[in-house]
Write an enzyme that holds these catalytic residues in place. Structure first.
Site, PDB file in Angstrom:
ATOM      1  N   LYS A 135       0.879  -1.180   0.000  1.00 16.97           N
ATOM      2  CA  LYS A 135       0.000   0.000   0.000  1.00 16.97           C
ATOM      3  C   LYS A 135       0.911   1.223   0.000  1.00 16.97           C
ATOM      4  O   LYS A 135       1.428   1.637   1.037  1.00 16.97           O
ATOM      5  CB  LYS A 135      -0.886  -0.031   1.253  1.00 16.97           C
ATOM      6  CG  LYS A 135      -2.226   0.684   1.138  1.00 16.97           C
ATOM      7  CD  LYS A 135      -2.153   2.152   0.913  1.00 16.97           C
ATOM      8  CE  LYS A 135      -1.781   2.991   2.090  1.00 16.97           C
ATOM      9  NZ  LYS A 135      -1.597   4.420   1.708  1.00 16.97           N
TER      10      LYS A 135
ATOM     11  N   GLU B   1      -0.545   7.570  -0.800  1.00 17.52           N
ATOM     12  CA  GLU B   1      -1.474   8.075  -1.831  1.00 17.52           C
ATOM     13  C   GLU B   1      -0.948   9.335  -2.515  1.00 17.52           C
ATOM     14  O   GLU B   1      -1.475   9.743  -3.538  1.00 17.52           O
ATOM     15  CB  GLU B   1      -2.866   8.306  -1.230  1.00 17.52           C
ATOM     16  CG  GLU B   1      -2.935   9.261  -0.050  1.00 17.52           C
ATOM     17  CD  GLU B   1      -2.703   8.578   1.300  1.00 17.52           C
ATOM     18  OE1 GLU B   1      -1.774   7.749   1.407  1.00 17.52           O
ATOM     19  OE2 GLU B   1      -3.435   8.917   2.244  1.00 17.52           O
TER      20      GLU B   1
ATOM     21  N   CYS C 213      13.694  10.909   6.631  1.00 18.32           N
ATOM     22  CA  CYS C 213      13.682  10.518   8.051  1.00 18.32           C
ATOM     23  C   CYS C 213      15.087  10.573   8.621  1.00 18.32           C
ATOM     24  O   CYS C 213      15.257  10.546   9.835  1.00 18.32           O
ATOM     25  CB  CYS C 213      13.105   9.133   8.217  1.00 18.32           C
ATOM     26  SG  CYS C 213      14.149   7.887   7.477  1.00 18.32           S
TER      27      CYS C 213
ATOM     28  N   GLU D  62       9.219  17.106  14.814  1.00 15.98           N
ATOM     29  CA  GLU D  62       9.706  16.737  13.481  1.00 15.98           C
ATOM     30  C   GLU D  62       9.007  17.651  12.474  1.00 15.98           C
ATOM     31  O   GLU D  62       7.796  17.546  12.272  1.00 15.98           O
ATOM     32  CB  GLU D  62       9.372  15.272  13.162  1.00 15.98           C
ATOM     33  CG  GLU D  62       9.877  14.877  11.786  1.00 15.98           C
ATOM     34  CD  GLU D  62       9.524  13.451  11.374  1.00 15.98           C
ATOM     35  OE1 GLU D  62       8.381  13.018  11.589  1.00 15.98           O
ATOM     36  OE2 GLU D  62      10.405  12.781  10.815  1.00 15.98           O
TER      37      GLU D  62
HETATM   38  P1  NAD Z   1       2.209   9.094   7.258  1.00 15.06           P
HETATM   39  O1  NAD Z   1       2.305   8.461   8.595  1.00 15.06           O
HETATM   40  O2  NAD Z   1       1.263  10.218   7.069  1.00 15.06           O
HETATM   41  O3  NAD Z   1       1.781   7.981   6.155  1.00 15.06           O
HETATM   42  C1  NAD Z   1       2.455   6.763   6.044  1.00 15.06           C
HETATM   43  C2  NAD Z   1       1.478   5.720   5.507  1.00 15.06           C
HETATM   44  O4  NAD Z   1       0.411   5.560   6.441  1.00 15.06           O
HETATM   45  C3  NAD Z   1       0.850   6.113   4.175  1.00 15.06           C
HETATM   46  O5  NAD Z   1       0.792   4.979   3.349  1.00 15.06           O
HETATM   47  C4  NAD Z   1      -0.539   6.590   4.580  1.00 15.06           C
HETATM   48  O6  NAD Z   1      -1.507   6.341   3.582  1.00 15.06           O
HETATM   49  C5  NAD Z   1      -0.836   5.785   5.811  1.00 15.06           C
HETATM   50  N1  NAD Z   1      -1.696   6.495   6.764  1.00 15.06           N
HETATM   51  C6  NAD Z   1      -1.780   7.848   6.930  1.00 15.06           C
HETATM   52  N2  NAD Z   1      -2.670   8.132   7.896  1.00 15.06           N
HETATM   53  C7  NAD Z   1      -3.158   6.949   8.345  1.00 15.06           C
HETATM   54  C8  NAD Z   1      -4.113   6.596   9.346  1.00 15.06           C
HETATM   55  N3  NAD Z   1      -4.753   7.519  10.073  1.00 15.06           N
HETATM   56  N4  NAD Z   1      -4.368   5.281   9.536  1.00 15.06           N
HETATM   57  C9  NAD Z   1      -3.741   4.345   8.814  1.00 15.06           C
HETATM   58  N5  NAD Z   1      -2.827   4.627   7.841  1.00 15.06           N
HETATM   59  C10 NAD Z   1      -2.535   5.914   7.616  1.00 15.06           C
HETATM   60  O7  NAD Z   1       3.689   9.491   6.836  1.00 15.06           O
HETATM   61  P2  NAD Z   1       4.161  10.320   5.557  1.00 15.06           P
HETATM   62  O8  NAD Z   1       3.785  11.742   5.756  1.00 15.06           O
HETATM   63  O9  NAD Z   1       3.744   9.641   4.311  1.00 15.06           O
HETATM   64  O10 NAD Z   1       5.747  10.148   5.676  1.00 15.06           O
HETATM   65  C11 NAD Z   1       6.549  10.991   6.454  1.00 15.06           C
HETATM   66  C12 NAD Z   1       6.843  10.361   7.800  1.00 15.06           C
HETATM   67  O11 NAD Z   1       7.469   9.094   7.619  1.00 15.06           O
HETATM   68  C13 NAD Z   1       7.827  11.189   8.617  1.00 15.06           C
HETATM   69  O12 NAD Z   1       7.406  11.182   9.964  1.00 15.06           O
HETATM   70  C14 NAD Z   1       9.142  10.429   8.458  1.00 15.06           C
HETATM   71  O13 NAD Z   1      10.072  10.600   9.510  1.00 15.06           O
HETATM   72  C15 NAD Z   1       8.641   9.027   8.414  1.00 15.06           C
HETATM   73  N6  NAD Z   1       9.632   8.149   7.781  1.00 15.06           N
HETATM   74  C16 NAD Z   1      10.333   7.336   8.619  1.00 15.06           C
HETATM   75  C17 NAD Z   1      11.309   6.520   8.092  1.00 15.06           C
HETATM   76  C18 NAD Z   1      12.106   5.626   8.981  1.00 15.06           C
HETATM   77  O14 NAD Z   1      12.876   4.822   8.465  1.00 15.06           O
HETATM   78  N7  NAD Z   1      11.980   5.693  10.291  1.00 15.06           N
HETATM   79  C19 NAD Z   1      11.556   6.531   6.706  1.00 15.06           C
HETATM   80  C20 NAD Z   1      10.802   7.361   5.895  1.00 15.06           C
HETATM   81  C21 NAD Z   1       9.827   8.180   6.452  1.00 15.06           C
END
Ligand code: NAD
Length: 511
Positions: free
Chosen positions: A188, A191, A296, A396
């Protein structure tokens, strides 16, 4: 194979494509009637409509992956490896195209996007050695004429849920290892950046991966919740923000799944007085503003130790002012943020930073951006004299905002790193080997760089943070990845011998 997906021309905003899911080796049109817009962050134009799967559609994709599992788990390692090699060659051939797709939906500059593809491909290359990685161990005569051996077997259908900031690399931390070890995958993607995953699905098909082994379901919380609760999903690998990572971990494990959920970060770069300050300034720029800070492993807090701060801030400010921000396809240094909401959020943090009393040395809200349309730009932003109470330090931000905190001693710097609720990455800049050795021993962080600002491990090591940066026990890829996607069995064998000892109801012991 010709693709129906984006070409750079299609992504330029001329046409709005309707995207799809990928299931059973072919595209699957969305049926829920719910869509979200995919935008080109450099122009602000809507480039695609993405179908958001219903729970029922998600379940259909999971069932497709389940049906493909028995044949794939029984496919020889030799055959699986051949397919991985072919996939690797196709990645080589299409690396430029994938980079352009990333830029058109994420915004990062094309050279940075190409680097992302290359780092993802490293995991495919690691997985090409799966025959070695899956080897168990064997012991002859553990007991008299009793032999023991261990094997590792795939889990079944594994779910992968990825964030927007690495549309290719983050899914590739997981699916090459998952597939190589004999699992089938439901991915998944975010989006905001769905096209790369769909193009990768086409490349897998071209590589000869059997239908149903790699599937993509597009969607939002509805699709995620279905993956987290569906009885036929064996494991979940999640990467995203900390609150969602925690939710995914708690929900997935409550439903009996093996979960690794990687969360957010706030990474410190500590600069000691003996460091090469030009090197430190260059690397602070690279790690603070690369990918517009949407990594990240980005550095967002620079801790200057001792009396170097004035000089170091001056050097960073000069370099930040020289950066060209604009459309990532135009040879700029830094691209836009992913969405307008992200741009507004980052601007809000800059306002809050000013309000907190920090010194705004370079203001990214000002300036010219090299792009057409209304892209989501904020330029490199540098704060000095930042308080550890300020939200620009504690939160962050996920944007191009670098905060300098001044401290007097090494111990104060380490205390700052260790008092963060996150523990993803950190870096120390010094020429003192003893200080470096102490630092790597003392900091409570999963990935550490010594004079290296973004210490993303190679594929044969494992990627993952500590504390609120990772929920679960297992990091991504490397041998930990192989363990995550497999279960161990130990087999104890005795072939009948004329001298067997007859009935004995006692607990088996060695003899
Ligand atoms: P996000 O948490 O908004 O989304 C991540 C995924 O979760 C997406 O596929 C999204 O569709 C889904 N999602 C969003 N809201 C949801 C909900 N309420 N319930 C279930 N699923 C949901 O993150 P983002 O904005 O896409 O990515 C940025 C974040 O990811 C930053 O916090 C970054 O630090 C983190 N990140 C961490 C790493 C790591 O290795 N630790 C690597 C890359 C990104």
């Amino acid at each position: 194979m010709t693709s129906t997906l984006s070409s750079p021309a299609a992504a330029s905003g001329d046409t709005v494509r309707t995207l799809h899911h990928w299931s059973g080796g072919q595209r699957l049109d969305g049926a829920s009637g719910r869509f979200s817009d995919v935008t080109d962050p450099a122009t602000g134009a809507v480039t695609a409509r993405l179908p958001l799967a219903s729970a029922e559609e998600t379940a259909v994709v999971i069932e497709t992956a389940k049906a493909a599992f028995p044949a794939w788990r029984d496919t020889s390692l030799a055959k699986r490896t051949q397919i991985l090699f072919r996939f690797r060659e196709l990645l080589n051939a299409h690396a430029g195209e994938l980079a352009e797709i990333i830029t058109s939906e994420h915004g990062k500059v094309v050279s940075d996007a190409a680097g992302e593809v290359a780092r993802g491909q490293e995991v495919v290359e690691f997985a090409c050695g799966i025959a070695h990685l899956m080897k168990g161990s064997a012991t002859e005569n553990a007991s008299t004429r009793v032999d023991v051996h261990s094997i590792r077997q795939p889990l079944g259908v594994v779910g992968i849920i990825s964030p927007f900031n690495f549309p290719v690399m983050v899914p590739m931390w997981f699916f090459p290892v998952a597939i190589a070890t004999g699992n089938t995958v439901v991915l998944k993607p975010s989006e905001k950046v769905p096209t790369a995953a769909l193009r990768i699905a086409e490349l897998w098909a071209e590589a000869g991966l059997p239908d149903g082994v790699f599937n993509v379901v597009n969607g939002d919380k509805t699709a995620v919740d279905t993956v987290l609760t569906h009885p036929d999903i064996a494991s979940v690998s999640f990467v995203g923000s900390t609150p969602i990572a925690q939710y995914v971990y708690e929900t997935g494990t409550a439903h009996g799944k093996r979960v690794q959920a990687l969360g957010g970060a706030k990474n410190h770069m500590v600069v000691l007085p003996d460091a090469d300050l030009d090197l430190a300034a260059d690397q602070a720029i690279n790690a603070g503003f690369g990918s517009a800070g949407e990594r990240c492993m980005a550095i967002s807090a620079l801790v200057a130790v001792g009396d170097i701060a004035d000089t170091l801030v001056g050097k960073i400010a000069d370099r930040a002012r020289a950066l060209r921000t604009g459309d990532g396809r135009r040879g700029c240094d830094m691209g836009p943020l992913v969405t307008d909401a992200a741009r507004e959020r980052v601007s809000g943090y800059i306002d809050a930073g000013v309000g907190s009393g920090a010194t705004l040395v370079v203001d990214g809200r000002e300036g010219e951006f090299d792009a057409d349309g209304s892209g989501f730009f904020v330029g490199p932003t540098l704060f000095d004299h930042v308080s550890t109470e300020a939200s620009i330090y504690t939160d962050e931000i996920f944007g191009p905002v670098l905060s300098v905190v001044r401290v007097d001693t090494y111990d104060e710097a380490v205390d700052l790193v260790n008092s963060s609720p996150y523990g993803n990455g950190t870096a120390l800049f010094t020429n003192d080997g003893g200080a470096a050795r102490r630092f790597q021993n003392e900091v409570e962080v999963g990935m550490i760089g010594i004079n290296v600002p973004v210490p993303v491990p190679m594929a044969y090591y494992s990627f993952g943070g500590w504390k609120n940066s990772l929920f679960g026990d297992t990091h991504a890829h490397g041998t930990e990845g192989v363990h995550f996607f497999t279960r161990g069995k130990v087999v104890t064998t005795r072939w009948l011998d004329p001298s067997h000892a007859g009935v004995n109801l006692g607990f088996p012991t060695n003899a």
